[in-house]
Scaffold this motif. Structure first.
Motif, PDB file in Angstrom:
ATOM      1  N   ASP B 137       0.848  -1.205   0.000  1.00  0.00           N
ATOM      2  CA  ASP B 137       0.000   0.000   0.000  1.00  0.00           C
ATOM      3  C   ASP B 137       0.878   1.248   0.000  1.00  0.00           C
ATOM      4  N   THR B 138       0.338   2.320  -0.575  1.00  0.00           N
ATOM      5  CA  THR B 138       1.087   3.574  -0.626  1.00  0.00           C
ATOM      6  C   THR B 138       1.043   4.260   0.735  1.00  0.00           C
ATOM      7  N   ALA B 139       2.221   4.586   1.260  1.00  0.00           N
ATOM      8  CA  ALA B 139       2.290   5.299   2.540  1.00  0.00           C
ATOM      9  C   ALA B 139       2.223   6.807   2.307  1.00  0.00           C
ATOM     10  N   SER B 157       5.789   3.017  -0.848  1.00  0.00           N
ATOM     11  CA  SER B 157       5.008   2.004  -0.135  1.00  0.00           C
ATOM     12  C   SER B 157       5.416   1.878   1.334  1.00  0.00           C
ATOM     13  N   TYR B 158       4.572   1.216   2.104  1.00  0.00           N
ATOM     14  CA  TYR B 158       4.887   0.931   3.509  1.00  0.00           C
ATOM     15  C   TYR B 158       6.140   0.063   3.623  1.00  0.00           C
ATOM     16  N   ARG B 159       6.343  -0.834   2.647  1.00  0.00           N
ATOM     17  CA  ARG B 159       7.537  -1.673   2.683  1.00  0.00           C
ATOM     18  C   ARG B 159       8.797  -0.798   2.686  1.00  0.00           C
ATOM     19  N   SER B 160       8.782   0.221   1.810  1.00  0.00           N
ATOM     20  CA  SER B 160       9.933   1.114   1.719  1.00  0.00           C
ATOM     21  C   SER B 160      10.094   1.944   2.993  1.00  0.00           C
ATOM     22  N   ALA B 335      10.528   2.896  -4.917  1.00  0.00           N
ATOM     23  CA  ALA B 335       9.124   3.304  -4.840  1.00  0.00           C
ATOM     24  C   ALA B 335       8.268   2.495  -5.807  1.00  0.00           C
ATOM     25  N   LYS B 336       6.939   2.665  -5.688  1.00  0.00           N
ATOM     26  CA  LYS B 336       6.016   1.902  -6.529  1.00  0.00           C
ATOM     27  C   LYS B 336       5.981   2.432  -7.952  1.00  0.00           C
TER      28      LYS B 336
END
Lengths: 83, 476
Positions: B137-139, B157-160, B335-336
């Motif tokens: 998901d986009t943070a 993203s939240y991962r990043s 990033a996404k």
């Protein structure tokens, strides 16, 4: 060493790359970003190189940097008190 | 996960200072009430569509970021100094469903600071909670300069975010007070934001009006007692102009993290002289890779070199060089992609991992990255990333402008000190310099405004393109 108002205005016009400074020395420099942070650094370095004055920004009322005229007045006064 | 970090921090440091700005201090307990009030409003909108955070350093910006991160709602930080035309464009591009802050330029629903204050004071705002989301998901969406003249939105993203926070924690270590210089719309600020949360430290944010007035600025610095600072090299140069920027002013200052543009060896050297024993971290990374992906701890010996290294890749990221030397970033921090209308062709998959072609050239030596330039006409001015095409295309949109070219003026070391736009007015309906300035200001942020020069025509090179080398020569 003497410095004239014209010297200061010409130096400022060159640093800020703004000829308007020569014809309108009362123009606003800070809010308009004509004197931005990079030209501010260049200006203090030039003042040091050319007039031998090391300006400590915290020792100067920031209003001094508001217009070309106020900068010129301040520099001329500084040089007079030095000599 | 960043949500755990936030909730843990709010809970365990209730009475300790959380956020200080403009002489006002908020404890973590107070910050929690703001986060709770904003989250309540976010959850009323069930859409999870992006929310714009509009303002500068006010408490609603800080609390808004935390509330969005906890709620799985992408936030778009936009500084209130941006011109209305550009803000409107960003709202459209990011399909913003709500603005948090005192924005009054459109049809989008707004949660004003007054409404937030009221909710904090009167109602028993619920304690913030973490809403489920996925790592993809986009943070947040950060807007940067796009070469076409349209702002370019990068989706992170939240991962990043999680990967970035873990890295910063090990990179910097314990801290009690983190100094912020950058606007929240500039992603350098994620470093001071996450660092303060990771350690329950105070986040001391300098306001724009304080950055200009040295006396005020230095009194704020003293008041901060910061032990960690995040800033651009340009800002450090400005501070170094004054001899009193030294260990007497900031006796606890132990670490300065730099990113956003090249750190000059002489800047690092002077900092080491003024702050004996200081740790200088020189980081590198684009917004497309969550603010930074490499870091180097600068040594005394490094400062004698003509340029400084930007260091080793963070955990979760690999750096590779293409055959022409272009830096390729691979891994968690990538990033996404961009919001439409921008093509995300610079983003691709390499060995099953996300990758990004940075446009920066560099070389590696023993795992350490050194940068050497750009592939395109993107420049850095006082830490801000600017596409020259962004300014040129906005000039060409003005009535009465026939042609325009923007040329950077560089110092000997390559650092850009100003931009000059050469503008050729239309013959039939010419536009004046004042008109250009006035109209351009409604489209471009102040830091992108070029010096203006009216020209009869632009010089052309052998290919019939504008000869920028010639224009640059004219300038100097």
């Amino acid at each position: 060493m003497t410095v004239t108002r014209k010297d200061v205005l010409e130096m400022l016009a060159e640093i800020c790359e703004c000829d308007e400074i020569l014809s309108a020395p009362e123009m606003e420099l800070l809010d308009s970003n004509v004197l931005d942070s990079l030209s501010f650094i260049l200006l203090l370095n030039r003042i040091d190189d050319e007039f031998g004055i090391e300006i400590q920004p915290t020792q100067v009322d920031f209003a001094v940097f508001k217009t070309p005229q106020s900068i010129a007045d301040h520099l001329i006064k500084l040089l007079q008190t030095q000599s | 996960m960043i949500e755990e970090t936030i909730l843990n921090c709010l809970k365990t440091h209730q009475n300790e200072p959380a956020y200080l700005t403009g002489g006002v201090s908020f404890a973590y307990g107070e910050l929690q009430r703001y986060v709770g009030a904003i989250q309540q409003a976010l959850l009323r909108e069930s859409s999870r569509a992006p929310v714009m955070l509009y303002g500068s350093k006010e408490i609603h910006m800080k609390a808004g970021i935390l509330a969005c991160l906890l709620s799985g709602v992408p936030y778009v930080p936009v500084d209130a100094s941006f011109p209305s035309g550009r803000v409107k464009e960003m709202i459209g591009l990011a399909a913003v469903s709500m603005v948090i802050g005192d924005y009054d330029g459109g049809l989008t629903p707004v949660l004003t600071t007054r409404e937030i204050e009221e909710a904090v004071r009167t109602s028993a705002a619920p304690s913030p909670t973490a809403i489920e989301r996925s790592a993809d998901d986009t943070a947040y969406i950060i807007f940067t300069s796009g070469s076409t003249g349209t702002p370019k939105g990068v989706m992170v993203s939240y991962r990043s975010v999680d990967s970035c926070a873990r890295w910063l924690d090990t990179l910097v270590g314990p801290c009690r007070c983190v100094l912020n210089q950058a606007k929240f719309s500039f992603d350098l600020s994620v470093a001071d934001l996450y660092l303060s949360l990771l350690r329950g430290a105070a986040h001391f944010a300098l306001r724009e009006d304080e950055l200009r007035d040295f006396r005020l600025l230095f009194s704020r610095l003293k008041e901060s007692g910061a032990d960690t600072a995040v800033m651009t090299p340009s800002f450090a140069q400005l501070l170094l102009l004054d001899q009193s920027f030294n260990a007497d002013l900031l006796p606890r200052l132990a670490t300065i993290l730099f990113c956003g543009e090249a750190l000059q060896p002489k800047t690092a050297k002077r900092l080491m002289e003024r702050f004996p024993g200081i740790r200088i971290l020189n980081c590198y990374g684009p917004s497309e890779a969550t603010f930074a992906v490499t870091a180097a701890e600068i040594t005394q010996a490094d400062t004698a070199l003509p340029a400084l290294p930007v260091g080793r890749a963070k955990s979760g990221v690999e750096i590779e060089l293409a055959c022409d030397g272009e830096v390729i970033i691979i891994g968690d921090s990538v990033a996404k992609g961009y919001l439409p209308p921008f093509s995300s062709s610079a983003f691709f998959t390499l060995r099953g991992r996300p990758a990004y072609r940075s446009g920066d050239y560099g070389h590696m030596k023993d795992g350490v990255l050194w940068l050497s330039g750009r592939r395109d006409s993107q420049i850095k001015l006082a830490g801000y990333r600017i596409e020259l095409g962004d300014i040129e295309n906005n000039l060409l949109l003005l009535d009465g402008v026939a042609a325009a070219a923007v040329v950077p003026k560089r110092q000997k070391d390559g650092e850009v000190v100003s931009l000059t736009a050469f503008v050729v007015p239309e013959k039939d309906a010419p536009i004046t310099q004042e008109q250009i300035k006035k109209e351009l200001q409604t489209q471009l942020p102040a830091y992108m405004m070029p010096r203006l020069k009216i020209a009869d025509r632009l010089p052309l090179n052998a290919n019939g393109k504008c000869d920028k080398m010639k224009l640059a020569g004219k300038e100097i």
